[in-house]
Design an enzyme around this catalytic site. Sequence first.
Site, PDB file in Angstrom:
ATOM      1  N   GLY A  57     -16.071   1.327 -17.827  1.00 49.25           N
ATOM      2  CA  GLY A  57     -15.856   2.522 -18.643  1.00 49.25           C
ATOM      3  C   GLY A  57     -15.894   2.411 -20.293  1.00 49.25           C
ATOM      4  O   GLY A  57     -15.268   3.265 -20.745  1.00 49.25           O
ATOM      5  N   GLU A 102      -9.298  -0.984 -10.998  1.00 53.84           N
ATOM      6  CA  GLU A 102      -8.493  -0.003 -11.028  1.00 53.84           C
ATOM      7  C   GLU A 102      -7.406   0.019  -9.806  1.00 53.84           C
ATOM      8  O   GLU A 102      -6.356   0.368 -10.477  1.00 53.84           O
ATOM      9  CB  GLU A 102      -9.377   1.245 -11.067  1.00 53.84           C
ATOM     10  CG  GLU A 102     -10.010   1.504 -12.460  1.00 53.84           C
ATOM     11  CD  GLU A 102     -11.379   2.266 -12.331  1.00 53.84           C
ATOM     12  OE1 GLU A 102     -11.365   3.189 -11.434  1.00 53.84           O
ATOM     13  OE2 GLU A 102     -12.265   2.145 -13.232  1.00 53.84           O
ATOM     14  N   ASN A 132     -19.851   5.204  -7.621  1.00 54.63           N
ATOM     15  CA  ASN A 132     -18.558   5.190  -7.411  1.00 54.63           C
ATOM     16  C   ASN A 132     -17.723   6.461  -8.275  1.00 54.63           C
ATOM     17  O   ASN A 132     -17.692   6.373  -9.634  1.00 54.63           O
ATOM     18  CB  ASN A 132     -17.709   4.046  -7.754  1.00 54.63           C
ATOM     19  CG  ASN A 132     -16.167   4.076  -7.782  1.00 54.63           C
ATOM     20  OD1 ASN A 132     -15.630   5.038  -7.644  1.00 54.63           O
ATOM     21  ND2 ASN A 132     -15.600   3.087  -8.553  1.00 54.63           N
ATOM     22  N   HIS A 147     -11.260  -2.743  -6.121  1.00 53.02           N
ATOM     23  CA  HIS A 147     -11.496  -2.267  -7.417  1.00 53.02           C
ATOM     24  C   HIS A 147     -10.480  -2.541  -8.538  1.00 53.02           C
ATOM     25  O   HIS A 147      -9.494  -2.516  -8.145  1.00 53.02           O
ATOM     26  CB  HIS A 147     -11.908  -0.649  -7.386  1.00 53.02           C
ATOM     27  CG  HIS A 147     -12.722  -0.311  -8.460  1.00 53.02           C
ATOM     28  ND1 HIS A 147     -12.123  -0.158  -9.778  1.00 53.02           N
ATOM     29  CD2 HIS A 147     -14.199  -0.147  -8.762  1.00 53.02           C
ATOM     30  CE1 HIS A 147     -13.144   0.374 -10.634  1.00 53.02           C
ATOM     31  NE2 HIS A 147     -14.420   0.277 -10.221  1.00 53.02           N
ATOM     32  N   SER A 167     -20.428  -0.321 -16.926  1.00 56.39           N
ATOM     33  CA  SER A 167     -21.126   0.516 -18.109  1.00 56.39           C
ATOM     34  C   SER A 167     -22.866   0.152 -17.777  1.00 56.39           C
ATOM     35  O   SER A 167     -23.548   0.018 -18.698  1.00 56.39           O
ATOM     36  CB  SER A 167     -20.834   0.102 -19.549  1.00 56.39           C
ATOM     37  OG  SER A 167     -19.611   0.316 -19.708  1.00 56.39           O
ATOM     38  N   LYS A 176     -15.028   7.451  -8.613  1.00 56.89           N
ATOM     39  CA  LYS A 176     -13.552   7.607  -9.012  1.00 56.89           C
ATOM     40  C   LYS A 176     -13.074   9.120  -8.635  1.00 56.89           C
ATOM     41  O   LYS A 176     -13.533   9.885  -8.032  1.00 56.89           O
ATOM     42  CB  LYS A 176     -13.677   7.240 -10.380  1.00 56.89           C
ATOM     43  CG  LYS A 176     -14.383   5.851 -10.757  1.00 56.89           C
ATOM     44  CD  LYS A 176     -14.081   5.131 -11.897  1.00 56.89           C
ATOM     45  CE  LYS A 176     -15.001   3.959 -11.887  1.00 56.89           C
ATOM     46  NZ  LYS A 176     -14.841   3.230 -12.975  1.00 56.89           N
ATOM     47  N   GLU A 200     -17.775  -6.805 -11.170  1.00 61.11           N
ATOM     48  CA  GLU A 200     -17.468  -5.888 -12.094  1.00 61.11           C
ATOM     49  C   GLU A 200     -16.448  -6.383 -13.368  1.00 61.11           C
ATOM     50  O   GLU A 200     -15.289  -6.411 -12.941  1.00 61.11           O
ATOM     51  CB  GLU A 200     -16.596  -4.645 -11.442  1.00 61.11           C
ATOM     52  CG  GLU A 200     -17.593  -4.032 -10.543  1.00 61.11           C
ATOM     53  CD  GLU A 200     -17.232  -2.459 -10.571  1.00 61.11           C
ATOM     54  OE1 GLU A 200     -18.195  -1.773 -10.449  1.00 61.11           O
ATOM     55  OE2 GLU A 200     -16.223  -2.186 -10.284  1.00 61.11           O
TER      56      GLU A 200
HETATM   57  P1  13P Z   1     -18.759   2.470 -15.259  1.00 57.41           P
HETATM   58  O1  13P Z   1     -19.950   2.516 -14.765  1.00 57.41           O
HETATM   59  O2  13P Z   1     -17.937   3.965 -15.600  1.00 57.41           O
HETATM   60  O3  13P Z   1     -18.367   1.464 -16.174  1.00 57.41           O
HETATM   61  O4  13P Z   1     -17.824   2.085 -14.215  1.00 57.41           O
HETATM   62  C1  13P Z   1     -18.041   0.804 -13.271  1.00 57.41           C
HETATM   63  C2  13P Z   1     -17.215   0.961 -12.166  1.00 57.41           C
HETATM   64  O5  13P Z   1     -16.025   0.576 -12.010  1.00 57.41           O
HETATM   65  C3  13P Z   1     -17.882   1.206 -10.751  1.00 57.41           C
HETATM   66  O6  13P Z   1     -16.942   1.040  -9.666  1.00 57.41           O
END
Ligand code: 13P
Length: 261
Positions: A182, A106, A9, A104, A222, A11, A176
Amino acid sequence: MRRKIVAGNWKMNKTFQEAEDLLAELADSLKEEQEYQDVEVIVCPPYLYVEMAHDLSSDEEDETQVYYSVGVQDVSEHDKGAYTGEVSAAMLSSMDVEYCIVGHSERRKYFGETDAQVARKVEQLLQNEITPIVCCGEQAEEREAGKQFEVIGRQLEDGLFGLKPLDFSRLIIAYEPVWAIGTGKTATPEQAQEIHAWIRNLIQEKYGKEIARVIPILYGGSCNAKTAKDLFAQPDIDGGLIGGASLNAEDFVAIINSFEK
Ligand code: 13P
């Protein structure tokens, strides 16, 4: 044996040129690797790069040799019309998009996406033959309060459990934990396995043993070249949904190669 899946992903990262360079490097490395062959590799760049990503996803001469599949990060809950800025599932399908991330954290946090919207988006995707990768996961305070099962249970119940069994069996689920995204704070393999097994059990209660057995459940948060191996070795972890580490071809390929041989 369940499918093994690693999805990136991206982003909101990478300019067109950076995206093209990364995908070319990724395709090159995967061409060399024999090991990844039984792993479904999915790349979810921003919408703008879907066509380019698709062009680079297979061998120019032999299009049956596919290095990765193309997904996106969101979809409209509506089918078409006056929804400025939105992209429909039918549009995605017409661009050969095969996967789409939904729900997600976010999108839930910054854009107020609700479980009811997740349900409508999943429906749109399934109608257009696109595989939804549906995210669930608790926030730090919810885990501290011991509410992780309650939160995830509600997300699955309200977002997904209205589906008929055949439709549900077409999903990919991603756990997640929000506190791990992150932050560099990966869930331990035990923490992740506990939730994955619990989710699978919930699916079994709702849809029966066979569907629970085949549904892929990915871990995200992460997950990197160092942590992937132990996570992927867990019995109910079928791969990863990778954010930051998917922005570098070497790291992403190392994650793809982290399944037990
Ligand atoms: P990170 O791997 O940067 O922590 O992000 C995970 C994520 O949100 C994948 O959708």
